[in-house]
Design an enzyme around this catalytic site. Structure first.
Site, PDB file in Angstrom:
ATOM      1  CB  SER A 130      -6.595  14.374  13.774  1.00 39.72           C
ATOM      2  OG  SER A 130      -6.905  15.389  12.841  1.00 39.72           O
ATOM      3  CG  ASP A 289     -13.073  24.495   9.071  1.00 39.44           C
ATOM      4  OD1 ASP A 289     -13.966  23.754   8.629  1.00 39.44           O
ATOM      5  OD2 ASP A 289     -12.256  24.132   9.930  1.00 39.44           O
TER       6      ASP A 289
END
Length: 402
Positions: A130, A289
């Site tokens: 990320s 999620d």
């Protein structure tokens, strides 16, 4: 007592969260940190018992061929490298002879050292890192627990991965801080970091105190719909004249699949959903999620197998609702075949005629998919003719200079 599952013909994907929402960063826009409130007093560490149950059920439920074992968080590397060594060893023990394991992990990379990188390389992990662009953009929202910058630690971890030859892709969220600097962000990944696989994810952060998908207002960190479209268009216009076949942008691959008439390669663009579930550290399984919420808790794999939960009436209804609640405005849209209303988590505004359920990002997606229509048609035709898609670059260069 859980009985072994019969392999299901319906493939499903599991994002396992061994540390739940616990993370060593404190990213301002993270929707998952608040999930800690779902498990007050918990240690948030997956036990070996849950680990074994998860892997056995996952592999029992899938047919021969490749099976993905995916880890996410929170920050999964907080479990320590030995946990993942055990996970790989156990998965090898319980897989059937004709099953192949594809290990993936999404991480902020701040804890990755050479030992981690060596283990990930040895077992051929695909590692998603990320990172939101150059340091001044990344560090706007991606900060540590003291509010300090995270870029230096991320880049150090990325360096370990690269030196060990680990397959890496970058997941870049697009938000108010970087939404107007698309080409700069893309070139930073491509030229400065030599990244060849990139995912761009829009930040749509609901403005509420629950952390759930509730309400119709977004925070000031959220990407603006028109800016999201411009971001994708500006990156695409750079990519299509020089990087086709060299740099792989998940959004563009997904679009090309739609123009080829193939099944959606990203669940957000499928007509229905429900085949991508989230497994919490204690064995609780949730519909998605993005919907780790009490209303979307399917059950716990200690008492009901994953395949039973994934195929349950509750989960099938969740998946069909994406198609069945699509507004008439979307059903008549010229790019519905590529978009299908995108993710249900973002469908909380009203259409121009007042019907609820329009995607907050509709304006951006509609602009992007219309913009790429001609080059996507060209690439699709090239591939159908057995020619490489990168031939589109010559045509695109002419179009941009004419």
């Amino acid at each position: 007592m859980v009985t072994p599952a019969v392999p299901t013909a319906r493939a499903f994907h599991v994002l396992a969260k061994p540390t739940g929402p616990i993370c060593n960063l404190d990213c301002s826009y993270c929707f998952f940190l608040s999930k800690e409130a779902l498990y007050p007093g918990d240690r948030f560490r997956m036990t070996d018992e849950v680990l074994e149950r998860y892997l056995r059920q996952l592999l029992d439920a899938h047919p021969d061929g490749e099976v993905t074992v995916a880890w996410q968080g929170g920050e999964p590397t907080l479990m320590g490298v030995d946990f993942f060594r055990r996970a790989v060893e156990l998965a090898e023990q319980v897989r059937r002879p004709r099953q192949r394991l594809a290990h993936t992990i999404q991480t902020n990379a701040t804890l990755i050292d050479d030992e981690w990188a060596a283990m990930l390389a040895e077992h051929r992990f695909l590692v998603g890192v990320s990172l939101d662009g150059p340091p001044e953009l990344n560090d706007t929202y991606r900060v540590d627990k003291r509010g300090g910058p995270s870029s230096a630690k991320v880049l150090r971890g990325l360096g370990h991965l690269v030196r060990r030859g680990v397959d890496v892709n970058v997941l870049c969220t697009v938000h108010r801080a970087n939404q107007d600097r698309a080409v700069e962000v893309y070139r930073y990944f491509r030229d400065d970091l030599d990244v060849r696989h990139v995912q761009f994810i829009p930040i749509v952060e609901r403005d509420n105190d629950t952390g759930f998908q509730e309400g119709d207002r977004v925070t000031g960190r959220s990407v603006e719909p028109d800016a999201w479209g411009r971001f994708l268009i500006e990156v695409f216009d750079e990519w299509v004249v020089r990087d086709v076949g060299e740099v792989f942008v998940q959004m563009f691959d997904a679009a090309l699949a739609s123009w080829l008439g193939l099944p959606a390669s990203m669940c957000i663009f499928a007509e229905t959903c429900g085949d991508a579930v989230a497994l919490e550290h204690n064995g609780d399984l949730y519909s998605c999620d993005h919907f780790v919420e009490p209303d979307h808790l399917l059950g716990n794999i200690a008492t009901t197998t994953m395949v039973e939960l994934v195929t349950s009436p509750q989960q099938r209804a969740f998946g069909r609702a994406k198609r069945d609640t699509l507004p008439g405005y979307c059903r008549e849209c010229e790019v519905r075949f590529a978009c299908n209303g995108e993710c249900p988590k973002n469908r909380f505004v009203s259409t121009p005629d007042g019907e609820p359920g329009l995607n907050y990002l509709c304006e951006g997606y509609r602009a992007f998919f219309n913009h790429v229509d001609e080059p996507m048609r060209i690439m699709a035709a090239l591939l159908r003719a057995g020619r490489p898609a990168d031939e589109v670059m010559t045509i695109a260069r002419r179009a941009q200079t004419s």
